[in-house]
Motif scaffolding. Structure first.
Motif, mmCIF file in Angstrom:
data_model
loop_
_atom_site.group_PDB
_atom_site.id
_atom_site.type_symbol
_atom_site.label_atom_id
_atom_site.label_comp_id
_atom_site.label_asym_id
_atom_site.label_seq_id
_atom_site.Cartn_x
_atom_site.Cartn_y
_atom_site.Cartn_z
ATOM 1 N N THR A 256 0.696 -1.715 0.158
ATOM 2 C CA THR A 256 0.238 0.361 -0.046
ATOM 3 C C THR A 256 0.548 1.129 0.017
ATOM 4 O O THR A 256 -0.167 2.263 0.098
ATOM 5 N N GLY A 257 2.072 1.333 0.157
ATOM 6 C CA GLY A 257 3.333 2.329 -0.059
ATOM 7 C C GLY A 257 2.926 3.093 -0.844
ATOM 8 O O GLY A 257 2.711 4.584 -0.829
ATOM 9 N N THR A 261 -5.340 4.105 -3.932
ATOM 10 C CA THR A 261 -7.019 4.575 -2.954
ATOM 11 C C THR A 261 -6.699 3.876 -1.303
ATOM 12 O O THR A 261 -5.488 3.292 -1.661
ATOM 13 N N THR A 262 -6.807 4.285 -0.788
ATOM 14 C CA THR A 262 -7.069 3.885 0.344
ATOM 15 C C THR A 262 -8.272 2.592 0.708
ATOM 16 O O THR A 262 -9.167 2.096 -0.719
ATOM 17 N N ALA A 263 -7.875 1.711 2.041
ATOM 18 C CA ALA A 263 -8.552 0.606 2.079
ATOM 19 C C ALA A 263 -10.504 0.967 1.925
ATOM 20 O O ALA A 263 -11.382 0.052 0.872
ATOM 21 N N ILE A 268 -15.632 0.739 -1.407
ATOM 22 C CA ILE A 268 -16.421 1.418 -2.383
ATOM 23 C C ILE A 268 -16.574 0.717 -3.583
ATOM 24 O O ILE A 268 -17.781 0.921 -3.842
ATOM 25 N N LEU A 269 -15.412 1.277 -3.842
ATOM 26 C CA LEU A 269 -14.518 0.582 -5.512
ATOM 27 C C LEU A 269 -15.575 -0.505 -5.677
ATOM 28 O O LEU A 269 -16.090 -1.419 -6.869
ATOM 29 N N GLN A 270 -14.938 -1.816 -4.318
ATOM 30 C CA GLN A 270 -15.731 -3.430 -4.812
ATOM 31 C C GLN A 270 -17.115 -3.214 -4.542
ATOM 32 O O GLN A 270 -17.975 -3.847 -5.043
ATOM 33 N N PRO A 319 -4.002 -2.619 -10.420
ATOM 34 C CA PRO A 319 -3.303 -3.563 -9.695
ATOM 35 C C PRO A 319 -4.098 -3.647 -8.380
ATOM 36 O O PRO A 319 -3.705 -4.532 -7.336
ATOM 37 N N GLU A 320 -5.177 -2.513 -7.750
ATOM 38 C CA GLU A 320 -4.576 -2.052 -6.431
ATOM 39 C C GLU A 320 -6.454 -3.148 -6.187
ATOM 40 O O GLU A 320 -6.329 -3.189 -4.982
ATOM 41 N N ARG A 321 -6.939 -3.434 -7.146
ATOM 42 C CA ARG A 321 -7.598 -4.775 -7.544
ATOM 43 C C ARG A 321 -7.554 -5.783 -5.761
ATOM 44 O O ARG A 321 -8.143 -6.587 -5.604
#
Length: 324
Positions: A256-257, A261-263, A268-270, A319-321
């Motif tokens: 996450t560095g 996006t934040t967690a 929310i996006l999910q 890739p943040e998914r």
């Protein structure tokens, strides 16, 4: 004399009383069927000089006899009750040879009752202390966190395996992040998960604590203490399945560095990706609808995008998914 029953009908019916009064007055019995009951209680006896007639006896003597019999019966009952724990203690010999589940579960209606039950059992846990905490991180009393960290460290020193699963939003909350770092330093294993999961505490595969889903209208943070062997073992399996799907806390640091996006934004996006509206996403995540709107606006600004459609198109290939 007949033995006094513990429960049952009255000693004397109305007909019995009228029959006794008639015999005491020297008259024939009012109701012949009542004579047997009166003889049994030694309230009357047959007249040896007049067959078919009866003589009244002193009711005070009969009452004294009845009282003596009742006290003797009560003494026997008390003695029998005192021996019941000896019978119950045989469970120690019964359980090891059978898959008996145990006493079941108990409802604990307030946070104070939950803590009063959980904390002593946690302090005595020798094998495992597993917890799943899906709630949103929030500022807490530093002293409470310190005591919690010390309790975790003590469990690790006893040789217990300590595993805690947190909501991935914990990474975005400075106080919670520092607390988790202290737990890891004490020897605990910490993982995070972005998806929803149930709250639970499992101690030595013997005790399970879960949220209340049974009692309607109960206060917040009420719950259940489950000690049934099959139920606790099943919950342990569920915890392991969730644990295997989660990300180690140390790995989250590097992943996450550089994340955009934040967690919370990822959660929310999910929800939106799954076809839910912003309002539905807010409800499912336990957030206010204005919070969802604000988070999406912040993300659009950071991505330099004008519409939510652009954000979702970016998210579909990001890739943040894969992050929690």
């Amino acid at each position: 004399m007949r033995e006094v029953e513990q429960t049952g009908p009255s000693l004397l019916a109305q007909d019995d009383l009228e029959t006794y009064r008639a015999v005491a007055a020297g008259a024939p019995p009012a109701v012949t069927a009542s004579v047997e009951a009166l003889v049994d209680l030694q309230l009357v006896e047959g007249d040896p000089y007049r067959p078919g007639h009866y003589i009244a006896r002193d009711p005070r003597a009969a009452a004294q006899d009845l009282m003596s019999d009742a006290l003797a019966a009560l003494h026997r009952t008390v003695d029998r009750i005192s021996q019941i724990p000896t019978v119950e203690a045989l469970a120690a010999d019964y359980d090891p040879h059978r898959w008996y589940g145990g006493p079941g579960s108990e409802y604990l209606g307030t946070p104070a009752l939950m803590n009063a039950r959980i904390l002593p059992l946690t302090d005595g846990a020798a094998l495992e202390v597993y917890s799943a905490q899906p709630g949103e991180p929030a500022d807490r009393d530093p002293e409470i966190l310190r005591v919690g960290a010390e309790r975790t460290a003590a469990a690790c020193r006893r040789g217990a395996r300590v595993r805690s699963l947190y909501n991935s939003h914990a990474w975005d909350h400075e106080q919670t992040r520092a607390h988790i770092d202290s737990l890891i330093e004490a020897g605990a294993e910490i993982r995070v998960l972005g998806a929803k999961f149930p709250r639970m505490v499992i101690l030595d595969r013997t005790h399970l604590f879960i949220d209340n889903l049974v009692v309607e209208g109960a206060g917040a943070h009420s719950g259940w203490h489950v000690s049934d062997r099959a139920a606790v073992t099943w919950a342990h399996l569920v915890f392991d399945l969730i644990w295997d799907r989660s990300m180690p806390w140390q790995s989250l640091s590097g992943a996450t560095g550089a994340a955009v996006t934040t967690a919370r934004q990822r959660a929310i996006l999910q929800q939106l990706e799954a076809g839910h509206s912003q309002q539905q996403a807010a409800t499912r995540l336990g957030l206010a609808e204005r919070t969802v709107t604000k988070e999406l606006a912040l993300l659009r600004e950071r991505l330099a995008m004008r519409t939510l459609y652009q954000v979702m198109a970016w998210w579909g290939q990001s890739p943040e998914r894969e992050l929690p």
